[in-house]
Scaffold this motif. Structure first.
Motif, PDB file in Angstrom:
ATOM      1  N   VAL A  21       0.842  -1.192   0.000  1.00 42.37           N
ATOM      2  CA  VAL A  21       0.000   0.000   0.000  1.00 42.37           C
ATOM      3  C   VAL A  21       0.879   1.244   0.000  1.00 42.37           C
ATOM      4  CG1 VAL A  21      -1.926  -1.120   1.167  1.00 42.37           C
ATOM      5  CG2 VAL A  21      -0.165   0.041   2.523  1.00 42.37           C
ATOM      6  N   SER A  22       0.341   2.332  -0.534  1.00 43.65           N
ATOM      7  CA  SER A  22       1.037   3.610  -0.526  1.00 43.65           C
ATOM      8  C   SER A  22       0.074   4.675  -0.035  1.00 43.65           C
ATOM      9  CB  SER A  22       1.513   3.954  -1.951  1.00 43.65           C
ATOM     10  OG  SER A  22       2.120   5.231  -1.972  1.00 43.65           O
ATOM     11  N   GLY A  23       0.569   5.563   0.795  1.00 44.76           N
ATOM     12  CA  GLY A  23      -0.255   6.614   1.364  1.00 44.76           C
ATOM     13  C   GLY A  23      -0.251   6.536   2.876  1.00 44.76           C
ATOM     14  N   ASP A  24      -0.914   7.479   3.508  1.00 44.16           N
ATOM     15  CA  ASP A  24      -0.978   7.550   4.964  1.00 44.16           C
ATOM     16  C   ASP A  24      -2.078   6.624   5.475  1.00 44.16           C
ATOM     17  OD1 ASP A  24      -0.424   8.453   7.573  1.00 44.16           O
ATOM     18  OD2 ASP A  24      -2.020   9.978   7.420  1.00 44.16           O
ATOM     19  N   ILE A  25      -1.883   5.302   5.251  1.00 47.42           N
ATOM     20  CA  ILE A  25      -2.879   4.307   5.633  1.00 47.42           C
ATOM     21  C   ILE A  25      -2.196   3.133   6.312  1.00 47.42           C
ATOM     22  CG2 ILE A  25      -4.569   4.891   3.861  1.00 47.42           C
ATOM     23  CD1 ILE A  25      -3.466   2.617   2.171  1.00 47.42           C
ATOM     24  N   SER A  26      -2.998   2.328   6.991  1.00 51.86           N
ATOM     25  CA  SER A  26      -2.481   1.145   7.678  1.00 51.86           C
ATOM     26  C   SER A  26      -2.082   0.067   6.677  1.00 51.86           C
ATOM     27  CB  SER A  26      -3.546   0.597   8.641  1.00 51.86           C
ATOM     28  OG  SER A  26      -4.741   0.295   7.931  1.00 51.86           O
ATOM     29  N   GLN A  27      -1.190  -0.828   7.091  1.00 48.70           N
ATOM     30  CA  GLN A  27      -0.732  -1.926   6.238  1.00 48.70           C
ATOM     31  C   GLN A  27      -1.633  -3.143   6.432  1.00 48.70           C
ATOM     32  OE1 GLN A  27       1.823  -2.245   3.886  1.00 48.70           O
ATOM     33  NE2 GLN A  27       0.928  -4.271   3.567  1.00 48.70           N
ATOM     34  N   PRO A  28      -2.289  -3.623   5.379  1.00 48.58           N
ATOM     35  CA  PRO A  28      -3.157  -4.803   5.520  1.00 48.58           C
ATOM     36  C   PRO A  28      -2.353  -6.098   5.500  1.00 48.58           C
ATOM     37  CG  PRO A  28      -3.164  -4.082   3.254  1.00 48.58           C
ATOM     38  CD  PRO A  28      -2.301  -3.098   4.008  1.00 48.58           C
ATOM     39  N   SER A  29      -3.004  -7.169   5.868  1.00 49.48           N
ATOM     40  CA  SER A  29      -2.392  -8.484   5.754  1.00 49.48           C
ATOM     41  C   SER A  29      -2.324  -8.889   4.284  1.00 49.48           C
ATOM     42  CB  SER A  29      -3.210  -9.524   6.532  1.00 49.48           C
ATOM     43  OG  SER A  29      -3.302  -9.184   7.892  1.00 49.48           O
ATOM     44  N   ASN A  30      -1.447  -9.828   3.957  1.00 46.93           N
ATOM     45  CA  ASN A  30      -1.394 -10.342   2.600  1.00 46.93           C
ATOM     46  C   ASN A  30      -2.684 -11.091   2.259  1.00 46.93           C
ATOM     47  OD1 ASN A  30       1.173  -9.351   2.006  1.00 46.93           O
ATOM     48  ND2 ASN A  30       2.184 -11.182   2.794  1.00 46.93           N
ATOM     49  N   LEU A  31      -2.964 -11.186   0.965  1.00 50.83           N
ATOM     50  CA  LEU A  31      -4.189 -11.825   0.506  1.00 50.83           C
ATOM     51  C   LEU A  31      -4.125 -13.334   0.656  1.00 50.83           C
ATOM     52  CD1 LEU A  31      -4.968  -9.926  -2.819  1.00 50.83           C
ATOM     53  CD2 LEU A  31      -6.390  -9.957  -0.775  1.00 50.83           C
ATOM     54  N   SER A  32      -5.282 -13.943   0.844  1.00 52.09           N
ATOM     55  CA  SER A  32      -5.417 -15.394   0.763  1.00 52.09           C
ATOM     56  C   SER A  32      -6.752 -15.692   0.102  1.00 52.09           C
ATOM     57  CB  SER A  32      -5.351 -16.037   2.153  1.00 52.09           C
ATOM     58  OG  SER A  32      -6.418 -15.577   2.969  1.00 52.09           O
ATOM     59  N   GLY A  33      -6.822 -16.809  -0.598  1.00 49.58           N
ATOM     60  CA  GLY A  33      -8.045 -17.155  -1.298  1.00 49.58           C
ATOM     61  C   GLY A  33      -8.045 -18.608  -1.718  1.00 49.58           C
ATOM     62  N   THR A  34      -9.126 -19.022  -2.366  1.00 49.01           N
ATOM     63  CA  THR A  34      -9.299 -20.395  -2.828  1.00 49.01           C
ATOM     64  C   THR A  34      -9.296 -20.432  -4.348  1.00 49.01           C
ATOM     65  OG1 THR A  34     -10.633 -20.910  -0.886  1.00 49.01           O
ATOM     66  CG2 THR A  34     -10.754 -22.443  -2.720  1.00 49.01           C
ATOM     67  N   THR A  35      -8.549 -21.380  -4.914  1.00 50.25           N
ATOM     68  CA  THR A  35      -8.463 -21.552  -6.362  1.00 50.25           C
ATOM     69  C   THR A  35      -9.105 -22.872  -6.771  1.00 50.25           C
ATOM     70  OG1 THR A  35      -6.434 -20.244  -6.568  1.00 50.25           O
ATOM     71  CG2 THR A  35      -6.892 -21.828  -8.320  1.00 50.25           C
ATOM     72  N   TRP A  36      -9.924 -22.806  -7.826  1.00 51.26           N
ATOM     73  CA  TRP A  36     -10.504 -23.990  -8.447  1.00 51.26           C
ATOM     74  C   TRP A  36     -10.077 -24.014  -9.901  1.00 51.26           C
ATOM     75  CZ3 TRP A  36     -13.277 -27.537  -5.643  1.00 51.26           C
ATOM     76  CH2 TRP A  36     -13.719 -27.125  -4.374  1.00 51.26           C
ATOM     77  N   ALA A  37      -9.713 -25.190 -10.424  1.00 47.45           N
ATOM     78  CA  ALA A  37      -9.273 -25.274 -11.814  1.00 47.45           C
ATOM     79  C   ALA A  37      -9.561 -26.651 -12.388  1.00 47.45           C
ATOM     80  CB  ALA A  37      -7.787 -24.955 -11.927  1.00 47.45           C
ATOM     81  N   LEU A  38      -9.672 -26.698 -13.708  1.00 47.69           N
ATOM     82  CA  LEU A  38      -9.842 -27.934 -14.453  1.00 47.69           C
ATOM     83  C   LEU A  38      -8.758 -27.980 -15.515  1.00 47.69           C
ATOM     84  CD1 LEU A  38     -11.651 -30.444 -15.083  1.00 47.69           C
ATOM     85  CD2 LEU A  38     -12.855 -28.983 -16.730  1.00 47.69           C
ATOM     86  N   GLY A  39      -8.081 -29.135 -15.658  1.00 46.59           N
ATOM     87  CA  GLY A  39      -6.969 -29.171 -16.595  1.00 46.59           C
ATOM     88  C   GLY A  39      -6.717 -30.548 -17.181  1.00 46.59           C
TER      89      GLY A  39
END
Length: 231
Positions: free
Chosen positions: A158-176
């Motif tokens: 992040v840039s600016g006078d703001i707090s630092q968030p946690s890194n992202l996490s998520g779920t991935t679904w795929a077909l291959g």
């Protein structure tokens, strides 16, 4: 009946999970469609809050590296466990008005002016890592089909006078699909989707009031082609 029996015996003879089993490495090229939706809730005058929303869509080529191990569970099934690292980024900006500190959303992915005004706020997302498990069905001695589910993380700056968030996490679904050659070289094609958790930050109180808040909600759809080697 006799014909069906012959077809079944032929298919059984051709399907061999050992052709896909074992450790592997690969490199990939992907097309990523990244949707980044953001909201700012600010009070420029210290009174009534204003809410601005912005949505940024980007399609970008992404390169990656993967490594894993495929465990055979009979002639037709495998469990593939591995990890992938992808390099690429998406950026969302809220540009503030220095005269009244009101935040106006701007979606300029090519902008290099990352921190130009005291009330500017920027989110940058990059370096995605995916840990996955992929149940695999062997179709023949050279081809297979899999469904992948995994946990994906990404760095957030992040840039600016703001707090630092946690890194992202998520779920991935795929077909291959995976095609293996006699030499051990394989080709994978894959299509999938990642839904990340949201990012939420607030002002630090220097140039952006603590009561001001900003959030972003990223999602990713992708198509990937990978070339690798099975040991």
């Amino acid at each position: 009946v006799f014909t069906l029996l012959l077809v079944n015996m032929s298919t059984t003879a051709q399907a061999d999970s050992s052709n896909f089993a074992g450790p592997y490495i690969g490199v990939s090229a992907s097309g990523y469609g990244i949707q980044l939706s953001g909201t700012s809730r600010t009070s420029p005058t210290g009174g009534t809050f204003e809410k601005d929303e912005v949505s940024l869509g980007q399609v970008a080529p992404i390169t990656g590296f993967e490594a894993g191990y495929a465990i055979p569970l009979g002639s037709y099934l495998l469990i593939d466990v591995g990890a992938s690292l992808f390099s690429g980024e998406a950026k969302l900006e809220f540009h503030g008005d220095q005269d009244n500190a009101a935040d106006t959303p701007v979606t300029d992915p090519e902008s290099t002016n990352f921190d130009s005004a005291p009330t500017d706020v920027s989110f940058r997302i990059d370096n995605m890592v995916n840990y996955y498990i992929a149940p695999t069905l062997v179709l023949s001695d050279t081809s297979s089909l899999y469904v992948k589910v995994g946990l994906t993380g990404a760095q957030v700056e992040v840039s600016g006078d703001i707090s630092q968030p946690s890194n992202l996490s998520g779920t991935t679904w795929a077909l291959g699909t995976r095609t293996v050659l006699a030499s051990g070289i394989f080709i994978k094609t894959e299509a999938g989707y990642t839904d990340y958790n949201g990012i939420s930050v607030h002002g630090n109180g220097t140039s952006i009031a603590v009561v001001n808040s900003y959030s972003a909600d990223p999602t990713v759809a992708f198509g990937t082609v990978a070339l690798g080697f099975r040991f």
